[in-house]
Design an enzyme around this catalytic site. Structure first.
Site, PDB file in Angstrom:
ATOM      1  N   HIS A 103      20.130  46.006  65.463  1.00 49.84           N
ATOM      2  CA  HIS A 103      21.055  47.141  65.522  1.00 49.84           C
ATOM      3  C   HIS A 103      22.418  46.725  65.009  1.00 49.84           C
ATOM      4  CE1 HIS A 103      21.229  44.987  69.374  1.00 49.84           C
ATOM      5  NE2 HIS A 103      22.516  45.280  69.404  1.00 49.84           N
ATOM      6  N   HIS A 105      26.504  47.792  65.454  1.00 48.34           N
ATOM      7  CA  HIS A 105      27.506  48.510  66.231  1.00 48.34           C
ATOM      8  C   HIS A 105      28.515  49.139  65.262  1.00 48.34           C
ATOM      9  CE1 HIS A 105      26.637  46.373  70.147  1.00 48.34           C
ATOM     10  NE2 HIS A 105      26.119  45.507  69.294  1.00 48.34           N
TER      11      HIS A 105
HETATM   12  P1  DGP Z   1      23.972  43.334  71.509  1.00 48.34           P
HETATM   13  O1  DGP Z   1      22.492  43.106  71.637  1.00 48.34           O
HETATM   14  O2  DGP Z   1      24.763  42.211  72.089  1.00 48.34           O
HETATM   15  O3  DGP Z   1      24.393  43.643  70.078  1.00 48.34           O
HETATM   16  O4  DGP Z   1      24.364  44.590  72.395  1.00 48.34           O
HETATM   17  C1  DGP Z   1      23.470  45.562  72.851  1.00 48.34           C
HETATM   18  C2  DGP Z   1      24.240  46.810  73.145  1.00 48.34           C
HETATM   19  O5  DGP Z   1      23.336  47.768  73.667  1.00 48.34           O
HETATM   20  C3  DGP Z   1      25.367  46.669  74.152  1.00 48.34           C
HETATM   21  O6  DGP Z   1      26.579  47.071  73.529  1.00 48.34           O
HETATM   22  C4  DGP Z   1      25.005  47.602  75.292  1.00 48.34           C
HETATM   23  C5  DGP Z   1      23.957  48.509  74.690  1.00 48.34           C
HETATM   24  N1  DGP Z   1      22.914  48.923  75.597  1.00 48.34           N
HETATM   25  C6  DGP Z   1      22.247  48.133  76.484  1.00 48.34           C
HETATM   26  N2  DGP Z   1      21.308  48.859  77.131  1.00 48.34           N
HETATM   27  C7  DGP Z   1      21.381  50.126  76.613  1.00 48.34           C
HETATM   28  C8  DGP Z   1      20.670  51.337  76.889  1.00 48.34           C
HETATM   29  O7  DGP Z   1      19.768  51.410  77.727  1.00 48.34           O
HETATM   30  N3  DGP Z   1      21.033  52.431  76.162  1.00 48.34           N
HETATM   31  C9  DGP Z   1      22.031  52.392  75.226  1.00 48.34           C
HETATM   32  N4  DGP Z   1      22.313  53.533  74.588  1.00 48.34           N
HETATM   33  N5  DGP Z   1      22.734  51.278  74.958  1.00 48.34           N
HETATM   34  C10 DGP Z   1      22.401  50.161  75.637  1.00 48.34           C
END
Ligand code: DGP
Length: 141
Positions: A103, A105
């Site tokens: 993903h 951001h």
């Molecule tokens: P990273 O793997 O470190 O790039 O970050 C994962 C991101 O996903 C973090 O900013 C928080 C987000 N996140 C974690 N759990 C969920 C979820 O259940 N739903 C959504 N919409 N975002 C989530």
């Protein structure tokens, strides 16, 4: 590299098993609000094709994905009257990644306003819904 886990949270969101505030979908990509936003309007852009992160992704997936990242970034700039946009992408735990499905951001930025911590506090769902609606309106042009 560790194998892709089909039970990661974003795979569940892609399968519709857990809810998300979606702002965009096409045949290869979805975008939805980050539940732990580092700033207002923080969106995640996620390919439907499975890969842990950038390191094991199909280059063809990346080529399409970055175009959606640009589209979402342009809409976020407009919707949140942003002075700038930060694009972030983390690979493996040591690289700051916590959800192991690729993903990007997309984070609207404003002069003098620092980012909140990465994977910090959960946002109010009403607020996320309102922000998703603003983004969908900007995407609709
Ligand atoms: P990273 O793997 O470190 O790039 O970050 C994962 C991101 O996903 C973090 O900013 C928080 C987000 N996140 C974690 N759990 C969920 C979820 O259940 N739903 C959504 N919409 N975002 C989530």
């Amino acid at each position: 590299m560790t194998a892709y886990d089909t039970d990661n949270i974003f795979a569940k969101i892609l399968r519709g098993e857990i809810p998300s505030h979606r702002v965009y979908e096409d045949e290869a990509t979805i975008a939805f609000m980050d539940v732990m936003p580092q700033a207002d309007g923080h969106v995640l852009v996620v390919p439907k094709a499975p890969s842990r992160n950038l390191l094991d992704a199909d280059p063809a997936t990346l080529a399409g994905l970055i175009q959606v990242v640009q589209t979402i970034a342009q809409a976020a700039q407009e919707a949140f009257e942003a002075d700038g946009i930060s694009i972030m992408q983390f690979n493996e735990a040591a690289g700051g990644q916590s959800v192991f499905h690729l993903h990007f951001h997309v984070i609207p930025r404003h002069e003098g306003r620092p980012l909140k911590p990465h994977t910090g506090t959960m946002a109010d769902h009403g607020l996320l819904a309102a922000q998703a609606e603003k983004l969908r309106e900007a995407l609709a042009g």
